[in-house]
Design an enzyme around this catalytic site. Structure first.
Site: not given
Ligand code: PMP
Length: 361
Positions: A102, A172, A196
């Site tokens: 990520w 994040d 989540k």
């Molecule tokens: N950051 C983290 C730490 C994530 O786990 C995720 C999704 N798994 C995201 C960003 C991306 O989120 P989205 O799918 O809502 O764009």
């Protein structure tokens, strides 16, 4: 309710009482005759929902008055772009910690807007160990320092925020916001997609220190993607995802009622350590992550004999333990155990793991 436990990394399991309330309001929101789905975002009723959600989130996280709380569309990945677009126009130099998939994706996006310096990295150890405090090299002239508090795929989590050397710290927290208390005052921006730990997919929370709203975005930044516009319009610049916003509000009330983030910190510590103990006590299951950086939200592991993985997953599902398959990038098993995963779900997974090990050793 059916008796399955959903270990999905997201969209993830939600508390039964939240789903039941949503079910009631889906037909008739507080005897208004309207479904929650049919309420205009310009109505008094929706404004109350929005105000209450913000007030509850401020209370559970003790958000200081000089921070704005935004409820935006676009998920976590839109924040990968909004952060550099809004913070780096006048100084397109950014510092990022690289601790997993990520943060790598956030870095890739930021590179569209300027020069990214990797301030710390765990790439060399395949993201199984957080960079040591002494290994960080943060350029003093960067616009901000970004890091990912919990790497959802690798199961690697910061136990406490890194030192940002005076730079605005951007985090994040998509997969661990509300799992423990956070000292918001240490951060410039915290963002988290909801699917989540905070509610259903479709809404993203941004907590931003007001002084950062004054930074000039790149000229090409769309109006929708300017934090200052969204803050000025209280996140009602356009039609927002009203239903996910409302469910996130129910989640904040549920967290409050359940004892707050302090209580969840305790429960999450307990649930995750029970799973790690089962893994560490056996030679059958392996978790490669250094204990100091193990995630309390996403417990990843492999089987010493990987050929047994499909059978493990198939049998787990027969026992009502769903969505345990690891992320496609890393394979293996991942048990996501956010706030809404009850202790009984973890107990059931542990019992299954022990039994499976006994039968296949
Ligand atoms: N950051 C983290 C730490 C994530 O786990 C995720 C999704 N798994 C995201 C960003 C991306 O989120 P989205 O799918 O809502 O764009």
């Amino acid at each position: 309710m059916s008796k399955i436990y959903n270990f999905s990394a997201g969209p993830a399991t939600l508390p039964e009482e939240v789903l039941r309330q949503a079910q009631i309001d889906l037909l008739d929101y507080q005897h208004s005759g309207l479904s929650i789905l049919e309420m205009t975002h310009r109505s008094k009723g929706f404004q109350q929902i929005a105000d209450q959600a913000e007030a509850d989130l401020r209370e559970v996280l003790s958000i200081p008055a000089d921070y704005s709380v935004l409820f935006l569309a676009g998920g976590g990945r839109t924040q990968f772009a909004m952060v550099p677009m809004n913070l780096a126009a006048e100084n397109p130099k950014m510092a990022y910690a690289e601790t997993g998939i990520w943060s790598e994706l956030a870095i890739q996006e930021a590179r569209i807007y300027g020069e990214v310096t990797i301030a710390a990295s765990s790439k060399a150890n395949k993201h199984t160990r957080l960079p040591a405090a002494t290994d960080w090299q943060i350029p003093k002239d960067a616009a901000y320092l970004h890091y990912t508090d919990n790497e959802t795929v690798h199961g690697l989590e910061f136990p406490s925020p890194p030192e940002s050397q005076g730079l605005p710290l951007v985090s994040d927290m998509s997969s661990n916001l509300l799992s423990r208390p956070v000292d918001i005052s240490r951060y410039g921006i915290i963002y988290a997609c909801a699917q989540k730990n905070l509610g259903p997919a479709g809404i993203t929370i941004v907590i931003i220190r007001n002084e950062l709203l004054a930074r000039k975005p790149f000229d090409f930044t769309p109006n929708m993607l300017r934090y200052a516009n969204q803050a000025a319009d209280k996140s009602l610049y356009n039609t927002p995802p009203t239903f996910p916003w409302y469910v996130a509000g129910l989640m904040f009330q549920w967290v409050k009622k359940s004892g707050g983030v302090e209580k969840f910190a305790e429960l999450n510590r307990l649930k995750s350590s029970q799973l790690y103990d089962v893994i560490d006590e056996s030679a059958f299951y392996i978790n490669p992550v250094d204990p100091a950086g193990r995630s309390r939200m996403n417990v990843v592991f492999t089987l010493a004999n990987p050929d047994l993985t499909p059978q493990f997953l198939q049998e787990a599902q027969k026992h009502g333990l769903y969505n345990l398959k690891g992320h496609r990038a890393v394979g293996g098993i991942r048990a996501s155990i956010y706030n809404a995963m009850p202790q009984a779900g973890v107990d059931a997974l542990i019992a299954f793991m022990r039994d499976f090990e006994k039968r296949f050793t």
